[in-house]
Structures are given as C-alpha cells and as structure tokens.
Design a protein around this motif. Structure first.
Motif, mmCIF file in Angstrom:
data_model
loop_
_atom_site.group_PDB
_atom_site.id
_atom_site.type_symbol
_atom_site.label_atom_id
_atom_site.label_comp_id
_atom_site.label_asym_id
_atom_site.label_seq_id
_atom_site.Cartn_x
_atom_site.Cartn_y
_atom_site.Cartn_z
ATOM 1 N N LEU A 17 0.853 -1.189 0.000
ATOM 2 C CA LEU A 17 0.000 0.000 0.000
ATOM 3 C C LEU A 17 0.892 1.243 0.000
ATOM 4 N N VAL A 18 1.069 1.822 -1.163
ATOM 5 C CA VAL A 18 1.944 2.986 -1.297
ATOM 6 C C VAL A 18 1.397 4.159 -0.490
ATOM 7 N N GLY A 19 0.086 4.377 -0.575
ATOM 8 C CA GLY A 19 -0.574 5.382 0.253
ATOM 9 C C GLY A 19 0.077 6.741 0.198
ATOM 10 N N PHE A 20 0.490 7.230 1.378
ATOM 11 C CA PHE A 20 1.046 8.573 1.491
ATOM 12 C C PHE A 20 2.568 8.568 1.502
ATOM 13 N N ILE A 95 0.528 -5.851 2.723
ATOM 14 C CA ILE A 95 -0.731 -6.434 3.185
ATOM 15 C C ILE A 95 -0.948 -7.733 2.422
ATOM 16 N N SER A 96 -1.298 -8.774 3.120
ATOM 17 C CA SER A 96 -1.447 -10.081 2.482
ATOM 18 C C SER A 96 -2.662 -10.107 1.568
ATOM 19 N N PHE A 97 -2.677 -11.102 0.687
ATOM 20 C CA PHE A 97 -3.771 -11.266 -0.271
ATOM 21 C C PHE A 97 -5.110 -11.383 0.458
ATOM 22 N N LYS A 98 -5.151 -12.255 1.491
ATOM 23 C CA LYS A 98 -6.403 -12.472 2.234
ATOM 24 C C LYS A 98 -6.812 -11.234 3.022
ATOM 25 N N ALA A 99 -5.838 -10.550 3.617
ATOM 26 C CA ALA A 99 -6.146 -9.343 4.379
ATOM 27 C C ALA A 99 -6.694 -8.247 3.472
ATOM 28 N N SER A 174 3.986 -5.980 -10.847
ATOM 29 C CA SER A 174 4.047 -5.050 -9.722
ATOM 30 C C SER A 174 2.955 -5.381 -8.703
ATOM 31 N N ASN A 175 3.272 -5.186 -7.430
ATOM 32 C CA ASN A 175 2.284 -5.399 -6.369
ATOM 33 C C ASN A 175 1.995 -4.106 -5.611
ATOM 34 N N GLU A 176 2.358 -2.956 -6.199
ATOM 35 C CA GLU A 176 2.160 -1.669 -5.541
ATOM 36 C C GLU A 176 0.757 -1.129 -5.815
ATOM 37 N N ILE A 177 0.005 -0.929 -4.745
ATOM 38 C CA ILE A 177 -1.309 -0.302 -4.826
ATOM 39 C C ILE A 177 -1.128 1.171 -4.490
ATOM 40 N N HIS A 178 -1.413 2.051 -5.433
ATOM 41 C CA HIS A 178 -1.209 3.481 -5.223
ATOM 42 C C HIS A 178 -2.391 4.075 -4.462
ATOM 43 N N HIS A 179 -2.562 3.579 -3.268
ATOM 44 C CA HIS A 179 -3.663 4.010 -2.405
ATOM 45 C C HIS A 179 -3.316 3.564 -0.999
ATOM 46 N N PHE A 180 -4.101 4.029 0.002
ATOM 47 C CA PHE A 180 -3.882 3.570 1.374
ATOM 48 C C PHE A 180 -4.845 2.455 1.754
ATOM 49 N N VAL A 181 -5.667 2.022 0.785
ATOM 50 C CA VAL A 181 -6.640 0.962 1.008
ATOM 51 C C VAL A 181 -6.630 0.055 -0.224
ATOM 52 N N CYS A 182 -7.129 -1.158 -0.075
ATOM 53 C CA CYS A 182 -7.222 -2.071 -1.227
ATOM 54 C C CYS A 182 -8.319 -1.581 -2.160
#
Length: 318
Positions: A17-20, A95-99, A174-182
């Motif tokens: 979670l790249v987030g901030f 953050i894990s896949f299931k989480a 890539s596994n980077e989510i450009h957000h603070f949430v899924c």
C-alpha cells in the motif's frame, strides 16, 4: 504462446500500500490529523447511539435508522482507518492477499449499507410528511427492522460480489497499490489475463447502479416531500416540516458529493499520487462530518444529548 506467458507471470501473494509514502515529510502531520478525525468520528457516532439507546423519546423509526447509520459508519471506518494510521508510522506497508480481500469486503459492505440506509431514511421522511396519519402503520417496528435488515443484506451482497469478482483475478508483476486501502481500480491495474476490461466494466456497473438507484429513490422521495411542504399554508409549518429533513438531506449531499469523486476523478497514471488524497474525502471526511451534521442540525437529538450526558457532567450549566 499462452502457456509461455503464463509461466512468465509472477504470482502476487501480497500487496504494498503505497498510500502517502509519496509525501514523506507530511506523514506525521497526516497521522495526527487523521487520528483526531477518527477519534472524533468514533466518539460522535458512539454518542449518538448511546443517546438513542438511553432516551425513550428517541425510540422512533427515524432514530432507529440513524442508530443503524452510525453503526455502519463505525464499521466502515474501522475497516480502513486503523490500518491507514499504522501505515503512516510504519516502513512496512505490505498487506497479504487475504487481508486485502477482507478489507475490501468489510469496507464495501458497510459503505453500501450506508447508502441503502440513507435511502430508507428518505422514505421514512416521505411517509412522515406525506402520509402522517398512516405513519405508525407503514413504519411499524417490525417493518423498520426489516428495512434495516434488507439494507445490510444489500450491502453484504454488493460487497461479496465486488470482492469475489476482483480476487478471482490473477495478479502479476508489480504489487504496488497506489492508495492507502485495497482500492478496486488500483487492483484492476495490477491484474493480468483476459477479460479484465469486461470485469472492470461489470464491477463499475454494479457499484454505480447501486448508488444511482439509491440516489434516484432519495430524489423521488424529496420531490414528493417538497410538493407536500409547499402545500402547507403557514410559513412556520413549512419551516417545521423541512427542518425534520434538513440533517438527512445535508448528509445525503455530502455522501454522494464525495462518493462521486471515485467515479468522476481524472484517469491516467499522472493522477496516481492524487488517488490517496482524493480518497480521504469519502473514507475520512464524510464519516467525520456525518455525526456533526446530525448532532448540530437535529434539535431533538441535540437536546437529548444534553439531557442524557452533559447535564450529568455539568449540572449547573445545562
């Protein structure tokens, strides 16, 4: 060729979670600000629920729905904000896949339940103003309980459909989510395989259709309400009738105004860094404003809070 491509995929077992993290110098400030807003949101909603529970005069359909709305907001923020706050102070944002799947389901369910409850509250105001003599029949305790149950059932169905659709995909590269949430849109960008665009359209249609139907039903309720209020001869009567709807209408405008950010924001990689900041409007700011609006705009609830709590703390001032 398909087999070769499949072998070249790097399966993703966790996300980042790249987030901030793109604003390193502001993270401490964000943490303090969002923590205070979250605590205020929790306190406000818990105060509303406790007041409704303690005061027999508030055991009416309108306040039953308001209590259910507060519960949905508490659960929605709990699914998102504690994790976001922890990531603001941590260097490990994995953050894990299931989480990730769990977070999506437990945020989508109360989030859409919130929209359904706002629709039910609009119907309640319509019945109270347009069919006052039949109000106790149309809004019986059993009927109200069923409306709340159906709202939660609808939210759960939307949450389950969206989460199941997203996490049946294969994620690679890539596994980077450009957000603070899924975030749905961010996860779709990480997916690989065929028919992703079709699934993205399907998920978008489910979400937009649910929100649009709720919005249209609320608008229809208020069209009848406004027509009924305009037929009231006295200005005082019109003001009193409209005041019972003011807090609900304000929350509806805030809720749908900020929710539209998800679907109307500009697309493209150049806007990825702004996703997290825009996401704050509907994950932190809207839940923060909701209890404030209901507490300040609803005179009956405000007086009940004073009677139930403030008078015990400051008996000489109330």
């Amino acid at each position: 060729m398909a087999a070769i491509l499949k072998l070249n995929y790097t399966s993703v077992s966790e996300f980042l979670l790249v987030g901030f993290s793109t604003f390193p110098h502001l993270q401490l400030m964000f943490f303090l600000l969002f923590l205070l807003m979250y605590l205020f949101t929790l306190l406000g909603n818990l105060l509303i629920m406790a007041t409704i529970w303690r005061e027999p005069s508030l055991h009416t359909p309108m306040y039953l729905f308001l209590c259910a709305l507060s519960i949905s907001e508490v659960l929605y923020t709990f699914a998102i904000i504690p994790r976001m706050l922890a990531d603001l102070l941590s260097t490990d944002r994995s953050i894990s896949f299931k989480a990730c799947a769990s977070q999506m389901f437990f945020s989508f369910t109360p989030g859409f339940t919130h929209s359904f409850l706002l629709t039910v509250m609009g119907y309640d105001r319509y019945v109270a103003i347009c069919h006052l003599l039949r109000y106790n029949v149309l809004m019986s305790p059993r009927g109200c309980a069923c409306l709340v149950a159906w709202s939660w059932a609808g939210g759960s169905v939307v949450g389950l459909v969206v989460t199941s659709a997203i996490f049946q995909l294969t994620f690679c590269g890539s596994n980077e989510i450009h957000h603070f949430v899924c975030h749905v849109e961010s996860l779709l960008k990480l997916a690989c395989g065929e028919n992703i665009s079709i699934l993205a359209v399907g998920v978008g249609l489910v979400c937009i259709s649910a929100l649009l139907v709720c919005c249209l039903l609320i608008l229809l309720s208020y069209a009848f309400i406004v027509a009924a209020i305009l037929r009231i001869p006295s200005a005082e009567g019109r003001h009193k009738a409209f005041s019972t709807c003011a807090s609900h209408l304000t929350v509806v405008v805030v809720h749908y105004g900020f929710s539209s950010v998800i679907y109307l924001k500009p697309k493209g990689p150049q806007f990825l860094e702004g996703d997290a900041l825009m996401g704050i409007t509907y994950t932190v700011l809207t839940p923060f404003l909701s209890p404030v609006i209901f507490s300040l705009r609803n005179k009956e609830l405000k007086n009940a809070m004073k009677k139930a709590f403030l008078s015990r703390l400051f008996p000489s001032n109330i």
